[in-house]
Motif scaffolding. Structure first.
Motif, mmCIF file in Angstrom:
data_model
loop_
_atom_site.group_PDB
_atom_site.id
_atom_site.type_symbol
_atom_site.label_atom_id
_atom_site.label_comp_id
_atom_site.label_asym_id
_atom_site.label_seq_id
_atom_site.Cartn_x
_atom_site.Cartn_y
_atom_site.Cartn_z
ATOM 1 N N GLU A 6 -3.746 -0.193 3.796
ATOM 2 C CA GLU A 6 -2.315 -0.444 3.636
ATOM 3 C C GLU A 6 -1.997 -0.692 2.164
ATOM 4 O O GLU A 6 -2.788 -1.295 1.453
ATOM 5 N N PRO A 7 -0.815 -0.259 1.710
ATOM 6 C CA PRO A 7 -0.426 -0.584 0.328
ATOM 7 C C PRO A 7 -0.274 -2.092 0.154
ATOM 8 O O PRO A 7 0.184 -2.778 1.073
ATOM 9 N N SER A 8 -0.665 -2.592 -1.001
ATOM 10 C CA SER A 8 -0.518 -4.025 -1.270
ATOM 11 C C SER A 8 0.961 -4.377 -1.393
ATOM 12 O O SER A 8 1.821 -3.515 -1.609
ATOM 13 N N ILE A 9 1.246 -5.663 -1.280
ATOM 14 C CA ILE A 9 2.620 -6.123 -1.467
ATOM 15 C C ILE A 9 3.131 -5.729 -2.855
ATOM 16 O O ILE A 9 4.300 -5.396 -3.020
ATOM 17 N N PHE A 10 2.241 -5.725 -3.849
ATOM 18 C CA PHE A 10 2.668 -5.353 -5.200
ATOM 19 C C PHE A 10 2.984 -3.865 -5.290
ATOM 20 O O PHE A 10 3.950 -3.467 -5.955
ATOM 21 N N THR A 11 2.206 -3.026 -4.624
ATOM 22 C CA THR A 11 2.511 -1.597 -4.568
ATOM 23 C C THR A 11 3.869 -1.391 -3.906
ATOM 24 O O THR A 11 4.664 -0.552 -4.346
ATOM 25 N N ARG A 12 4.146 -2.173 -2.893
ATOM 26 C CA ARG A 12 5.429 -2.066 -2.204
ATOM 27 C C ARG A 12 6.586 -2.572 -3.064
ATOM 28 O O ARG A 12 7.696 -2.038 -2.987
ATOM 29 N N ILE A 13 6.337 -3.571 -3.915
ATOM 30 C CA ILE A 13 7.373 -4.023 -4.859
ATOM 31 C C ILE A 13 7.638 -2.930 -5.888
ATOM 32 O O ILE A 13 8.796 -2.622 -6.191
ATOM 33 N N VAL A 14 6.574 -2.327 -6.422
ATOM 34 C CA VAL A 14 6.741 -1.231 -7.392
ATOM 35 C C VAL A 14 7.576 -0.113 -6.775
ATOM 36 O O VAL A 14 8.443 0.471 -7.436
ATOM 37 N N ALA A 15 7.333 0.191 -5.509
ATOM 38 C CA ALA A 15 8.046 1.263 -4.809
ATOM 39 C C ALA A 15 9.440 0.832 -4.342
ATOM 40 O O ALA A 15 10.167 1.624 -3.752
ATOM 41 N N ARG A 16 9.808 -0.404 -4.595
ATOM 42 C CA ARG A 16 11.100 -0.978 -4.202
ATOM 43 C C ARG A 16 11.269 -1.070 -2.687
ATOM 44 O O ARG A 16 12.370 -1.094 -2.179
#
Length: 122
Positions: A6-16
């Motif tokens: 799964e994408p990390s929470i930070f990857t998800r923040i980067v992706a908005r």
């Protein structure tokens, strides 16, 4: 360390995909306020790449990106904490790492005071 696809929470923040209080962004870095601050100023500086799980992997794999991360942390500390700050990397679950996407914590004092020795990490 936990393995996940799964994408990390930070990857998800980067992706908005997840909102954050972003204080800095460029092509390679993003920085935002920690949602559970441990000091008056508590920012997270995160490389946009999710390739590195921790600071040791980043240092071995892309020392220039690590240098940029530290430089970004310094810039943000000058802007938000009067230039005096703690820069913390947690590596491994027993050291407090909960997100396995390399990131640095920038901790600084607010306008009313400093960070006393021993005031953090309890």
């Amino acid at each position: 360390m936990p393995e996940t696809s799964e994408p990390s929470i930070f990857t998800r923040i980067v992706a908005r995909e997840i909102p954050a209080d972003i204080v800095f962004e460029n092509d390679t870095m993003i920085a935002f306020r920690d949602i559970n601050p441990q000091a008056p100023v508590h920012l997270l500086v995160v490389p946009k790449t999710g390739q590195y799980r921790n600071v040791s992997e980043l240092a071995a794999g892309d020392p220039a990106l690590l240098a940029e991360l530290v430089g970004t942390a310094k810039h943000l500390a000058e802007e938000h904490a009067g230039g005096e700050y703690r820069l913390i990397f947690n590596e491994g679950p027993s050291a407090g790492q909960t997100v396995f996407h390399v990131h640095a914590h920038v901790l600084g004092a607010g306008p009313d005071g400093g960070l006393a020795e021993g005031s953090l990490g309890q």
